[in-house]
Design a protein around this motif. Structure first.
Motif, mmCIF file in Angstrom:
data_model
loop_
_atom_site.group_PDB
_atom_site.id
_atom_site.type_symbol
_atom_site.label_atom_id
_atom_site.label_comp_id
_atom_site.label_asym_id
_atom_site.label_seq_id
_atom_site.Cartn_x
_atom_site.Cartn_y
_atom_site.Cartn_z
ATOM 1 N N VAL A 129 0.771 -1.214 -0.038
ATOM 2 C CA VAL A 129 -0.111 -0.004 -0.035
ATOM 3 C C VAL A 129 0.842 1.336 0.038
ATOM 4 O O VAL A 129 0.577 2.139 -0.831
ATOM 5 N N GLU A 130 1.873 1.401 0.775
ATOM 6 C CA GLU A 130 2.951 2.456 0.883
ATOM 7 C C GLU A 130 3.580 2.561 -0.518
ATOM 8 O O GLU A 130 3.746 3.466 -1.033
ATOM 9 N N ARG A 131 4.029 1.496 -1.110
ATOM 10 C CA ARG A 131 4.477 1.597 -2.398
ATOM 11 C C ARG A 131 3.649 2.159 -3.530
ATOM 12 O O ARG A 131 4.095 3.202 -4.195
ATOM 13 N N LEU A 132 2.612 1.650 -3.597
ATOM 14 C CA LEU A 132 1.586 2.418 -4.458
ATOM 15 C C LEU A 132 1.098 3.690 -4.089
ATOM 16 O O LEU A 132 0.789 4.605 -4.925
ATOM 17 N N ALA A 133 1.081 4.085 -2.876
ATOM 18 C CA ALA A 133 0.680 5.499 -2.360
ATOM 19 C C ALA A 133 1.891 6.348 -3.135
ATOM 20 O O ALA A 133 1.406 7.442 -3.457
ATOM 21 N N ARG A 134 3.222 5.968 -2.672
ATOM 22 C CA ARG A 134 4.109 6.694 -3.232
ATOM 23 C C ARG A 134 4.284 6.936 -4.767
ATOM 24 O O ARG A 134 4.797 8.052 -5.181
ATOM 25 N N VAL A 186 1.869 9.623 -5.688
ATOM 26 C CA VAL A 186 2.451 10.934 -5.350
ATOM 27 C C VAL A 186 3.366 11.278 -6.210
ATOM 28 O O VAL A 186 3.344 12.714 -6.669
ATOM 29 N N GLY A 187 4.238 10.368 -6.637
ATOM 30 C CA GLY A 187 5.200 10.788 -7.695
ATOM 31 C C GLY A 187 4.750 11.153 -8.974
ATOM 32 O O GLY A 187 5.363 11.908 -9.697
ATOM 33 N N ALA A 188 3.597 10.192 -9.559
ATOM 34 C CA ALA A 188 2.995 10.394 -10.554
ATOM 35 C C ALA A 188 2.287 11.863 -10.817
ATOM 36 O O ALA A 188 2.416 12.765 -11.854
ATOM 37 N N ALA A 189 1.664 12.106 -9.755
ATOM 38 C CA ALA A 189 0.985 13.315 -9.635
ATOM 39 C C ALA A 189 2.130 14.509 -9.651
ATOM 40 O O ALA A 189 1.772 15.673 -9.979
ATOM 41 N N ALA A 190 3.001 14.503 -8.863
ATOM 42 C CA ALA A 190 4.111 15.397 -8.842
ATOM 43 C C ALA A 190 4.489 15.709 -10.146
ATOM 44 O O ALA A 190 4.917 16.829 -10.279
#
Length: 51
Positions: A15-20, A23-27
């Protein structure tokens, strides 16, 4: 073929890997930031603020 069940810790890591990744794609698209104010001239098309 089914995947083996994840342990709770492995599940939380995934879950943390996917959340990161999100966030990375959105940034990378310059529309998600928690620390930097909106750049001058930004026009928002959606209002995501709580009402």
């Amino acid at each position: 073929m089914t995947r083996p069940e994840l342990t709770e810790l492995d599940h939380l890591r995934e879950v943390e890997r996917l959340a990161r990744a999100v966030v990375g794609a959105a940034a990378g698209e310059c529309w998600l930031s928690y620390a930097v104010p909106d750049p001058p001239g930004l026009v928002r098309t959606h209002d995501f603020s709580p009402h």
